[in-house]
Design a protein around this motif. Sequence first.
Motif, PDB file in Angstrom:
ATOM      1  N   SER A  55       0.854  -1.211   0.103  1.00 31.71           N
ATOM      2  CA  SER A  55       0.052   0.090  -0.055  1.00 31.71           C
ATOM      3  C   SER A  55       1.108   1.194  -0.086  1.00 31.71           C
ATOM      4  O   SER A  55       0.528   2.316  -0.516  1.00 31.71           O
ATOM      5  CB  SER A  55      -1.005  -0.089   1.272  1.00 31.71           C
ATOM      6  N   TYR A  56       1.979   1.107   0.554  1.00 29.05           N
ATOM      7  CA  TYR A  56       2.934   2.134   0.379  1.00 29.05           C
ATOM      8  C   TYR A  56       3.569   2.418  -0.964  1.00 29.05           C
ATOM      9  O   TYR A  56       3.527   3.574  -1.453  1.00 29.05           O
ATOM     10  CB  TYR A  56       4.168   2.101   1.425  1.00 29.05           C
ATOM     11  N   VAL A  58       1.984   1.602  -3.948  1.00 27.73           N
ATOM     12  CA  VAL A  58       1.187   2.048  -4.739  1.00 27.73           C
ATOM     13  C   VAL A  58       0.510   3.393  -4.381  1.00 27.73           C
ATOM     14  O   VAL A  58      -0.469   4.009  -4.951  1.00 27.73           O
ATOM     15  CB  VAL A  58       0.152   0.912  -5.031  1.00 27.73           C
ATOM     16  N   LYS A  59       1.173   3.966  -3.355  1.00 29.09           N
ATOM     17  CA  LYS A  59       0.771   5.464  -2.827  1.00 29.09           C
ATOM     18  C   LYS A  59      -0.560   5.445  -2.159  1.00 29.09           C
ATOM     19  O   LYS A  59      -1.100   6.287  -2.214  1.00 29.09           O
ATOM     20  CB  LYS A  59       1.103   6.323  -3.905  1.00 29.09           C
ATOM     21  N   GLU A  60      -1.007   4.253  -1.686  1.00 31.44           N
ATOM     22  CA  GLU A  60      -2.434   4.435  -0.897  1.00 31.44           C
ATOM     23  C   GLU A  60      -1.983   4.934   0.386  1.00 31.44           C
ATOM     24  O   GLU A  60      -3.007   5.345   1.122  1.00 31.44           O
ATOM     25  CB  GLU A  60      -2.932   3.026  -0.692  1.00 31.44           C
ATOM     26  N   LYS A  61      -0.757   4.834   0.966  1.00 28.75           N
ATOM     27  CA  LYS A  61      -0.472   4.897   2.154  1.00 28.75           C
ATOM     28  C   LYS A  61       0.984   5.738   2.254  1.00 28.75           C
ATOM     29  O   LYS A  61       1.965   5.272   1.642  1.00 28.75           O
ATOM     30  CB  LYS A  61      -0.283   3.602   3.045  1.00 28.75           C
ATOM     31  N   ASN A  62       0.931   6.561   3.342  1.00 28.09           N
ATOM     32  CA  ASN A  62       2.488   7.193   3.468  1.00 28.09           C
ATOM     33  C   ASN A  62       2.970   6.566   4.828  1.00 28.09           C
ATOM     34  O   ASN A  62       2.371   6.515   5.688  1.00 28.09           O
ATOM     35  CB  ASN A  62       2.292   8.657   3.570  1.00 28.09           C
ATOM     36  N   GLU A 149       4.345   3.535  -9.393  1.00 31.53           N
ATOM     37  CA  GLU A 149       4.392   3.214  -8.061  1.00 31.53           C
ATOM     38  C   GLU A 149       5.840   4.192  -7.586  1.00 31.53           C
ATOM     39  O   GLU A 149       6.357   4.887  -8.391  1.00 31.53           O
ATOM     40  CB  GLU A 149       4.919   1.769  -8.044  1.00 31.53           C
TER      41      GLU A 149
END
Length: 212
Positions: A55-56, A58-62, A149
């Motif tokens: 998730s990091y 794919v930039k869903e999460k920082n 990504e």
Amino acid sequence: MAGRRGALIVLEGVDRAGKSTQGRRLVEALRADGHCADLLRFPERTTEIGQLISSYLVKEKNLEDHAVHLLFSANRWEHVPSMREKLHQGITLVVDRYAFSGVAFTSAKENFCLDWCKQPDIGLPKPDLILFLQLSPEEAAERGNFGNERYENSSFQEKVLQSFYHLMKDKTLNWKTMDASKSIEDLHREIKTVAEETMQEVQNKPLGELWK
Ligand code: T5A
Ligand code: NA
């Protein structure tokens, strides 16, 4: 046969150099020749830690940079018991990225030194062979544009490459640079030859510990 272990073979290299393609081909070919071989990849996105990493990416999460570095390392450590077991059962492991990607990518960020980046991966099973698939940025670009990504941009990738070159100076490790501009089939044949030599050489040698 007792005591004969499998080899730990790692594929590293710049983005789109063909690591995943060659990893799959190598395991298929070794199995076809009657060897026991398994393919692993890092990050292994299927575990809970791997899902956080994914998730990091794919930039869903920082996530904070140090924290994500430690998660990539933890994702390797969580596989160490099964890796050791397989190697000691005589299964050769072909690994698509390992601690070297971990260090090269984080140390390409501002304010990270190589030495700090290596610490959490010290003591991992030491690869018997690290194949570095080398490809020029121009040839890599011909294999398609960067995706969306994290880390997929050329200035960051150039810093990553410099970190890889630094890590490759370590003569306690068995690095082999391969020309990844060759056809999939030609590169596969070369990789298979080097892999089989390594499998022969290490079968009665103890497994080492990385950076120790
Ligand atoms: N990361 C990773 C960290 O920051 N820390 C860590 O600890 C670790 C382990 C995800 C990201 O995580 C970072 C690094 C990455 O940024 P990933 O999921 O392994 O890593 O990355 P991917 O995007 O899947 O892989 P790559 O882009 O690096 O590609 P590969 O595996 O090198 O290349 P492959 O085999 O997928 O091939 C790419 C394309 O080229 C073609 C293929 O068909 C495909 O279309 N191709 C060829 N074309 C012509 N000639 C050849 N010889 C070819 N070989 C392949
Ligand atoms: Na890949």
